[in-house]
Design a protein around this motif. Structure first.
Motif, short mmCIF file in Angstrom:
data_model
loop_
_atom_site.label_atom_id
_atom_site.label_comp_id
_atom_site.label_asym_id
_atom_site.label_seq_id
_atom_site.Cartn_x
_atom_site.Cartn_y
_atom_site.Cartn_z
N TYR A 101 -11.01 23.35 -4.72
CA TYR A 101 -9.96 23.66 -5.69
C TYR A 101 -8.89 22.57 -5.66
CZ TYR A 101 -6.54 26.28 -8.39
OH TYR A 101 -5.65 26.66 -9.36
N VAL A 102 -8.66 22.02 -4.49
CA VAL A 102 -7.68 20.96 -4.32
C VAL A 102 -8.38 19.61 -4.24
CG1 VAL A 102 -5.86 20.04 -2.84
CG2 VAL A 102 -6.09 22.51 -3.15
N PHE A 103 -9.42 19.51 -3.43
CA PHE A 103 -10.12 18.27 -3.21
C PHE A 103 -11.52 18.36 -3.83
CE2 PHE A 103 -7.23 18.77 0.46
CZ PHE A 103 -6.40 17.70 0.19
N ASP A 104 -11.65 17.87 -5.04
CA ASP A 104 -12.93 17.98 -5.75
C ASP A 104 -13.91 16.86 -5.43
OD1 ASP A 104 -11.91 15.81 -7.10
OD2 ASP A 104 -11.73 16.83 -9.03
N GLY A 105 -13.48 15.90 -4.61
CA GLY A 105 -14.39 14.84 -4.20
C GLY A 105 -14.50 13.67 -5.17
N THR A 106 -13.71 13.67 -6.22
CA THR A 106 -13.84 12.60 -7.20
C THR A 106 -12.87 11.44 -6.98
OG1 THR A 106 -12.30 13.69 -8.75
CG2 THR A 106 -14.66 14.20 -8.98
N ALA A 110 -9.48 7.68 0.06
CA ALA A 110 -9.27 8.83 0.95
C ALA A 110 -8.13 9.72 0.44
CB ALA A 110 -8.95 8.34 2.35
N TYR A 111 -8.29 11.00 0.63
CA TYR A 111 -7.22 11.94 0.29
C TYR A 111 -6.14 11.90 1.36
CZ TYR A 111 -10.28 13.99 -3.21
OH TYR A 111 -11.09 14.19 -4.30
N ASP A 112 -4.93 12.19 0.98
CA ASP A 112 -3.86 12.31 1.95
C ASP A 112 -3.15 13.65 1.71
OD1 ASP A 112 -1.82 12.02 -0.08
OD2 ASP A 112 -1.90 9.85 0.17
N GLU A 113 -2.14 13.92 2.57
CA GLU A 113 -1.49 15.23 2.50
C GLU A 113 -0.74 15.47 1.20
OE1 GLU A 113 1.04 12.38 4.86
OE2 GLU A 113 -1.02 13.02 4.91
#
Length: 115
Positions: A101-106, A110-113
């Motif tokens: 829902y938050v991190f869809d992988g697209t 890298a994701y961060d906070e």
């Protein structure tokens, strides 16, 4: 193998505790371990010395996260940082769960906070 499972009172945490029943599992719910409190987390991790920390603890009320930003940040970002610090100090592996829902992988990086 000793495994510390945070968020053990929630749906995912409860299932993880059951799934890892053959190991030395320390099941920590919110009342047992406040993962938003750095000193408490570091004391618990250095005392327990787990081989792995599985973090299933999160503030999951998606709509409320938009209005209770500070609480969401403490629980979903800073708490993970505290657990990572404890893991680094003790050599434990850290597994952290999130949601698509938050991190869809697209995202191409890298994701961060702040994502």
């Amino acid at each position: 193998m000793r495994v510390l499972i945070t968020g053990a009172g929630g749906q995912v945490g409860h299932e993880l505790v059951a799934e890892l029943a053959g190991h030395d599992v320390v099941a920590a719910d919110r009342a047992t371990l406040d993962i938003t409190d750095r000193a408490t987390v570091l004391a618990a991790v250095t005392s327990l010395r787990p081989d792995a920390i599985v973090n299933a603890g999160a503030y999951t009320a998606v709509d409320a996260c938009e209005t209770e930003v500070e609480r969401a940040y403490r629980t979903n970002a800073l708490a993970v940082r505290h657990l990572a610090e404890g893991a680094r100090r003790t050599g434990a592996h850290l597994v952290h769960f999130s949601t698509d829902y938050v991190f869809d992988g697209t995202k191409p990086t890298a994701y961060d906070e702040w994502d």
